[in-house]
Design a protein around this motif. Structure first.
Motif, PDB file in Angstrom:
ATOM      1  N   ARG A 253       0.827  -1.214   0.000  1.00  0.00           N
ATOM      2  CA  ARG A 253       0.000   0.000   0.000  1.00  0.00           C
ATOM      3  C   ARG A 253       0.859   1.261   0.000  1.00  0.00           C
ATOM      4  NH1 ARG A 253      -4.680  -1.640   4.480  1.00  0.00           N
ATOM      5  NH2 ARG A 253      -5.877  -3.017   3.096  1.00  0.00           N
TER       6      ARG A 253
ATOM      7  N   ARG B  17       2.365   1.695  -3.462  1.00  0.00           N
ATOM      8  CA  ARG B  17       1.324   1.925  -4.452  1.00  0.00           C
ATOM      9  C   ARG B  17       0.713   3.315  -4.311  1.00  0.00           C
ATOM     10  NH1 ARG B  17      -0.291  -1.993  -7.679  1.00  0.00           N
ATOM     11  NH2 ARG B  17       0.740  -3.517  -6.321  1.00  0.00           N
ATOM     12  N   ALA B  18       0.646   3.816  -3.059  1.00  0.00           N
ATOM     13  CA  ALA B  18       0.047   5.135  -2.842  1.00  0.00           C
ATOM     14  C   ALA B  18       0.818   6.225  -3.579  1.00  0.00           C
ATOM     15  CB  ALA B  18      -0.014   5.439  -1.345  1.00  0.00           C
TER      16      ALA B  18
ATOM     17  N   ILE C 100       2.591   5.891  -6.387  1.00  0.00           N
ATOM     18  CA  ILE C 100       2.351   5.772  -7.827  1.00  0.00           C
ATOM     19  C   ILE C 100       0.926   6.165  -8.165  1.00  0.00           C
ATOM     20  CG2 ILE C 100       2.265   4.110  -9.730  1.00  0.00           C
ATOM     21  CD1 ILE C 100       4.673   2.711  -8.455  1.00  0.00           C
ATOM     22  N   ASP C 101      -0.031   5.764  -7.312  1.00  0.00           N
ATOM     23  CA  ASP C 101      -1.417   6.199  -7.523  1.00  0.00           C
ATOM     24  C   ASP C 101      -1.514   7.722  -7.506  1.00  0.00           C
ATOM     25  OD1 ASP C 101      -2.383   3.636  -7.735  1.00  0.00           O
ATOM     26  OD2 ASP C 101      -3.108   3.524  -5.666  1.00  0.00           O
TER      27      ASP C 101
ATOM     28  N   TYR D 290      -0.266   7.210 -12.051  1.00  0.00           N
ATOM     29  CA  TYR D 290       0.147   6.032 -12.808  1.00  0.00           C
ATOM     30  C   TYR D 290      -0.322   4.731 -12.158  1.00  0.00           C
ATOM     31  CZ  TYR D 290       3.322   9.042 -15.493  1.00  0.00           C
ATOM     32  OH  TYR D 290       3.844  10.010 -16.311  1.00  0.00           O
ATOM     33  N   GLY D 291      -1.350   4.797 -11.331  1.00  0.00           N
ATOM     34  CA  GLY D 291      -1.778   3.615 -10.581  1.00  0.00           C
ATOM     35  C   GLY D 291      -2.115   2.423 -11.451  1.00  0.00           C
ATOM     36  N   ASP D 292      -2.719   2.671 -12.618  1.00  0.00           N
ATOM     37  CA  ASP D 292      -3.102   1.561 -13.488  1.00  0.00           C
ATOM     38  C   ASP D 292      -1.923   0.996 -14.256  1.00  0.00           C
ATOM     39  OD1 ASP D 292      -2.781   3.811 -15.086  1.00  0.00           O
ATOM     40  OD2 ASP D 292      -4.398   3.259 -16.471  1.00  0.00           O
TER      41      ASP D 292
END
Length: 375
Positions: free
Chosen positions: A287, A290-291, A293-294, A298-300
């Protein structure tokens, strides 16, 4: 690399591992563990069969009982030389015998057993036929943390493997990239890993330009060109323990967008490492990375888990993934490797192996995580 060779694990070390595994199985409600040739058997006993054949070889562990290794008679002399052999009872069988009947005599009818993931289907079916009332669960399902927490000697071996991978990167960044095929640079990586002590090279990903958007791209015949971003991901086994690191380099001067994406991944990787602490759930590492990058939009394009365990194999539990609530424990070792992948254009991944300490996490890779420019 030079230095003193590591002391081999002793019969006492292997006996302690087998006893711990048997206790863990009992605590999980299992009647015992059945371990076929593979990394679990090597870790538990120090024994690597001379060949992975159709003949049944099976380690049987149960709390309160001596460990037994069922082994073909022609393999018994080699099994007797294994580091853990003094702690084992060998039960050999000849080709004229029914090996499943031999193994069944060691098992509780109607019991539920953990069985190693790489057991041949024919062997599992043979055991089920001999004892139709028994049940089986894969070790990954039943005891996912069996090898996850490393002792001091294992941590030393993992640190040495990480240092060898770092030395490999320091050398590879000096070789020419532009005008050469990916496969040529991959061969250089493999040679360097061996030069720095690896007995086994598991992977040498060299993904240039648009190939970098494929996280598991296999190095091929594409010629690396000026202006390419190149993802490097490489590792293997040194003295029986794994290395795995990724860095993304650039041939010549990068664009502002390429620098920005690289910086986002670097910040995400740093956030993931900062999230490592005893008691935190594995998913918290995922998490945290990922937070970042989200938040950058670019999260996807971050399309895989943040990390995986490492030890006597380069991929094993625990996994840094959403939904994995296993708490981190000092001695666990795993990768932290976020990435951004832009199809048809380029990709970026940065990866270190991290071990959980009493008060946080410690990287086992120390090469720069800044953008590296290569020729």
């Amino acid at each position: 690399m030079t230095g003193t060779a590591p002391a081999p694990f002793t019969a006492d070390d292997h006996q302690a591992r087998m006893q711990r595994a048997a206790r863990s199985a009992a605590e999980a409600g299992l009647a015992g563990l059945l371990v076929a040739p593979g990394p679990d058997m090597v870790w538990l006993t120090g024994y690597t069969p001379t060949a992975d054949t159709e003949r049944l070889t099976l380690l049987v562990l149960a709390a309160g009982r001596d460990p037994v290794l069922v082994v073909p008679a022609l393999e018994a002399p080699d099994a007797e030389k294994a580091a853990g052999a003094p702690a084992l009872t060998l039960r050999d069988w000849t080709d004229a015998a029914d090996p499943y009947a031999v193994a069944a005599g060691l098992l509780d009818p109607g019991g539920r057993f953990g069985i190693s993931d790489n057991t041949w289907a024919m062997h599992l079916l043979g055991l089920q036929k001999a004892l139709p009332d028994t049940a089986y669960a894969s070790l990954t399902e039943a005891l996912p943390m069996l090898r996850a927490v490393k002792d001091a000697a294992e941590l030393e071996l993992l640190a040495a493997a990480g240092a060898a991978a770092d030395a490999t990167f320091e050398e590879i960044r000096r070789v020419p990239f532009g005008g050469r095929r990916e496969a040529e640079v991959a061969a250089d990586l493999a040679d360097l890993l061996r030069q720095f002590g690896h007995a086994q090279v598991d992977f040498t990903i060299v993904a240039s330009g648009p190939n970098g958007a494929n996280p598991h791209h296999e190095a091929g015949h594409r010629v690396i060109a000026p202006g390419d971003m190149v993802v490097l991901d490489f590792g293997g086994l040194r003295d029986g323990y794994g290395s795995d690191t990724s860095r993304t380099v650039h041939v010549g001067e990068p664009t502002k967008e390429e620098r920005r994406v690289h910086d986002i991944v670097r910040e995400a990787q740093e956030a993931g490492v900062r999230a490592v602490r005893p008691g935190a759930a594995c998913q918290e590492v995922d998490r945290a990375a990922r937070a970042v990058i989200d938040g950058a939009g670019y999260g996807d394009r971050f399309i895989h888990r943040t990390g995986h365990g490492i030890g006597v194999t380069t991929h094993e539990p625990p996994y840094m993934n959403e939904g994995e609530q296993q708490p981190l424990v000092p001695g666990m070792c795993f990768s932290v490797e976020p990435g951004i992948y832009l199809p048809g254009r380029f990709g970026v991944r940065i990866e270190d192996i991290v071990t959980v300490t009493e008060d946080g996490g410690r990287r086992l890779n120390d090469t720069t995580r800044e953008m590296v420019i290569v020729d």
